[in-house]
Design an enzyme around this catalytic site. Structure first.
Site, short mmCIF file in Angstrom:
data_model
loop_
_atom_site.label_atom_id
_atom_site.label_comp_id
_atom_site.label_asym_id
_atom_site.label_seq_id
_atom_site.Cartn_x
_atom_site.Cartn_y
_atom_site.Cartn_z
N HIS A 174 0.80 -1.25 0.06
CA HIS A 174 0.07 -0.14 -0.08
C HIS A 174 0.76 1.25 0.11
O HIS A 174 0.54 1.98 -0.85
CB HIS A 174 -1.11 -0.21 1.21
N HIS A 184 3.54 7.01 5.32
CA HIS A 184 2.10 7.87 5.81
C HIS A 184 1.43 6.90 6.66
O HIS A 184 0.66 7.66 7.52
CB HIS A 184 1.53 7.99 4.57
N GLU A 228 0.41 5.90 12.39
CA GLU A 228 -1.12 5.60 12.38
C GLU A 228 -1.15 4.18 12.82
O GLU A 228 -1.96 3.88 13.59
CB GLU A 228 -1.77 6.04 11.21
N ASP A 229 -0.42 3.06 12.37
CA ASP A 229 -0.86 1.85 12.18
C ASP A 229 0.30 0.86 13.01
O ASP A 229 -0.07 -0.42 13.18
CB ASP A 229 -1.02 1.31 11.05
N ASP A 240 -3.50 8.37 -1.22
CA ASP A 240 -3.75 7.42 -0.26
C ASP A 240 -5.11 6.98 -0.69
O ASP A 240 -5.53 5.65 -0.79
CB ASP A 240 -3.36 7.85 1.26
N ASP A 281 -22.59 12.52 -26.48
CA ASP A 281 -21.26 12.55 -26.49
C ASP A 281 -20.60 11.56 -25.61
O ASP A 281 -19.83 12.00 -24.63
CB ASP A 281 -21.02 13.95 -25.85
#
Ligand code: MN
Length: 748
Positions: free
Chosen positions: A61, A86, A90-91, A152, A272
């Site tokens: 990712h 990134h 956070e994780d 992201d 179109d």
């Protein structure tokens, strides 16, 4: 997991990393590549025991996000480093301190921003739109935070398949609501279209798939057409020695759907579906002249529609888009849009400002990007009116129902769009509203009725002596302010009425009329007033004075006939019967049979009703929305309100599913258009009533210069039932178009 898999996976990780590096290569120094390597090692280590929902190694990712940042957004090394990192804070167990130990302060600042934004997005979604706004409005740090977040989101949307359906809907709606407009505003056309298409795949899978299918079915035919259409253009351009490429660009799925809805036409009638794009390779100083030269060549071959000439070369769009568009008539009698632009313009159109700045400062690498970032930051931050348009437009698109303003201390307040200065005062406190003497917006004195704009700073000047005036009701738009003003006025009126009562008592004594209920009522009737309080009030303000009372007393003596005359309009105001809404019988029917609809995973029985904004019927994709006073409302997934509801109040959205029950009829509406022919209406109603179990509730037709347009409201079992009927109606001679309507327009 066995060893072979792990070895394979490692090889795959290395492969993906290499491909990222080669995407960065044109703009990286040896030093840059070292920084990227460092970030990759750090992220790979931090995420090593971590997998995505799909089961893939997590590091796939961040690598993909970094690649998007470089290739599709046009960011530089620092952003690649930050993209790789990134999700670390956070994780994983690593902290921001860990990051700042290994990377420079700029990187840790951006990671900090990214982590904070993630916090916002992980909260219950109700506050999310609000925070997103704050994020943009108060954005002072680094615009790269937003751009990396966009990368992201794009990757998460591309891999949305592996999430559970409920999460898919939430993410998809959030994307439609926040990220697609943001991408659009920043000029990332390709990203915006992709985000919209990906979101639609989850919010409206059936329509999405049917359009995909139709595009595939018609592809060959389209290619043949394009071939024969472009052939003469190609020849003519070659003759002029022009360096060019011809592309045929198919519209995105979501914009085809947008067209179908807006024009109420089937896929086949969207003229179109594709556009022909002529891309010229020409030096920058000859761009404009050459584009017009090509225009002249094309329109020598095909006749242009003068109403559809768009010159965004002389006047580029606010997001930087430049191109020359014309629509010409093909030999097969079909309109075809032709876009004429240079390679540079095409890159800008597809990749936004990043590409633009790459052209401006092609050899200096990051500095061009820095300049571009500064420009976006300026746009986002600047208070100048021109630059502020960006934010205004953006917010208009995003939050069309709300504005956001500041108090003098810089606190944010959200108000409905159209709110005035006085609304703002009442939103602070009732007392502030009631005593509002004047308002300063952006330090300038303005009328109380001044409508506010997002970003305004508003200061209220109060005085104890000030009280609400009846006019004020025209100055406000919010229900809250209106309610407060009305009750203040009522209070004041009551006070005055009390005084008036005393005055009246004295005066009646003078005319020798008893001050009792009976006589008061006679007076009320005589002056055609609604209630005694109004009589007292009018006495207090002098509207009913000595003269009027004397006339009445004289009349009374002269027989008193008039005093018994009761004005039929003077009494209670709400005697007209409350109109029953069309929905009521159905709602009632449903309430009696709550089992017909499954709501929620646990199949709890809940009360619900069908939302009148989109009139869902069985077979529609639907969801439930928990309202505050009205139980659960069922909306169609493609209801115009759905995106907003889902995005802003995701926590109040519940899953809903139909269980077909043929015995229940649902109200639905059809709009029918065509040519006014004899017997048409009869054919129409016959066809409808011959269809099993369809009842017409009402029907309304307008004819105009030989054409007619009508709305039929009918009871129907489900979408299949409805579609059958639509098919039959379309076969009637004279009828040209039958479409379902979302809103209930027919009056009862
Ligand atoms: Mn992520």
């Amino acid at each position: 997991m066995n060893e072979i898999d792990i070895a394979k996976e490692k090889a795959e990780i290395v492969k993906r990393y290499r491909s990222l590096l080669s995407a960065c290569r044109p703009n990286t120094s040896k030093e840059d590549r070292k920084r990227i390597r460092q970030a990759f090692d750090f992220a790979a280590e931090a995420h090593k025991n971590h997998r995505r929902k799909s089961g893939e190694p997590y590091i796939f990712h961040p690598i993909a996000v970094a690649k998007i940042a470089v290739e599709e957004i046009g960011l530089g090394t620092t952003s690649v480093v930050c993209s790789l990192l990134h999700d670390v804070v956070e994780d994983t167990d690593y902290t921001l301190e860990d990051i700042s130990e290994y990377f420079d302060p700029e990187v840790s600042r951006i990671i900090d921003g990214l982590t904070k934004i993630s916090d916002i997005f992980d909260q219950t979604t109700s506050v999310q739109a609000e925070n997103f706004r704050k994020m943009l409005l108060t954005l002072s740090d680094d615009v790269r935070v937003i751009l990396i977040k966009l990368a992201d989101r794009l990757h998460n949307m591309r891999t949305l398949d592996s999430l559970p359906p409920k999460k898919q809907l939430k993410v998809a709606n959030e994307t439609l609501y926040l990220f697609a407009p943001l991408a659009h505003r920043l000029g990332f056309h390709a990203i915006k279209s992709e985000l919209e298409d990906l979101a639609m795949k989850y919010t409206e899978p059936e329509i999405y798939n049917s359009i995909v299918q139709k595009l595939a079915d018609t592809k060959e035919e389209r290619n043949r057409f394009i071939q024969s259409f472009t052939q003469p253009i190609r020849k003519a351009l070659l003759k002029e020695d022009m360096d060019f490429t011809i592309l045929a660009r198919t519209k995105s799925i979501s914009s085809i759907w947008g067209k179908m809805r807006k024009k109420e036409v089937p896929f086949e009638e969207v003229y179109d579906i594709f556009a022909i794009r002529l891309i010229l390779n020409t030096p920058e100083k000859r761009e404009k002249a050459d584009c017009w030269k090509v225009y002249s060549i094309v329109t020598d071959i095909y006749k242009p529609n003068p109403d559809r000439l768009r010159d965004w070369i002389s006047n580029p769009k606010a997001n930087g888009y430049e191109s020359l568009h014309t629509t010409v008539m093909s030999r097969q009698g079909k309109w075809v849009e032709v876009q004429i632009r240079t390679q540079r313009m095409d890159d800008v159109a597809e990749k936004g400002y990043a590409a633009h700045w790459k052209y401006k400062e092609s050899k200096t690498g990051e500095s061009g990007i820095d300049k571009w970032l500064r420009r976006i930051r300026e746009i986002l931050k600047s208070a100048e009116s021109d630059a502020l348009d960006f934010i205004d437009d953006f917010k208009l698109n995003l939050f069309s129902d709300e504005i956001i303003v500041f108090t003098p201390k810089g606190e944010l307040r959200t108000l409905p769009i159209g709110s005035t200065a006085l609304d703002f005062a009442y939103s602070i406190h009732t007392q502030v509203g009631d005593n509002c003497l004047g308002v300063k917006v952006n330090h300038k004195l303005v009328p109380l009725s001044q409508p506010l704009k997002s970003g305004d700073q508003v200061e209220i000047i109060t005085s104890r002596k000030q009280h609400p005036k009846p006019d004020w009701l025209n100055y406000v738009t919010t229900a809250r302010a209106k309610g407060k003003i009305k009750s203040a006025l009522k209070e004041a009126r009551k006070k005055q009425a009390d005084e008036g009562r005393e005055i009246l008592e004295r005066k009646l004594k003078h005319f020798k009329i008893d001050f009792n209920q009976d006589n008061i009522q006679k007076l009320v009737d005589h002056f055609k007033l609604p209630a005694p309080i109004d009589l007292f009030y009018e006495v207090a303000i002098g509207k009913i004075g000595q003269k009027e009372l004397k006339a009445y007393a004289t009349e009374l003596e002269g027989g008193g006939i008039l005093s018994y005359f009761k004005n039929p309009f003077s009494r209670s105001k709400d005697s007209s019967p409350q109109q029953q809404t069309v929905q009521d019988p159905i709602r009632q029917q449903l309430k009696d049979k709550p089992d017909t609809l499954l709501i929620g995973d646990n199949m709890e029985k809940l009360t619900y009703s069908l939302s009148p904004c989109c009139n869902p019927i069985p077979g529609d994709d639907v969801f439930g929305f928990v309202t505050i006073h009205d139980g659960i409302k069922i909306h169609r997934n493609n209801c115009p309100n759905a995106v907003q509801l889902m995005s802003k109040y995701a926590y109040r959205v519940v899953k809903a599913k139909w269980i077909t029950n043929k015995s229940i009829a649902f109200l639905s509406g059809l709009r029918v258009k065509g040519i006014d022919e004899v017997g048409l209406l009869k054919n129409l109603t016959n066809t409808i009533s011959s269809e099993y179990n369809v009842n017409i509730r009402n029907i309304h037709f307008d004819t105009h210069d030989g054409t007619f347009e009508g709305v039929v409201m009918l009871y129907i079992n489900d979408t299949q039932h409805l579609n059958n009927l639509i098919k039959k109606l379309k076969k009637i001679k004279g009828i040209q178009k039958v479409s379902r309507i979302g809103k209930m327009e027919a009056s009862s």
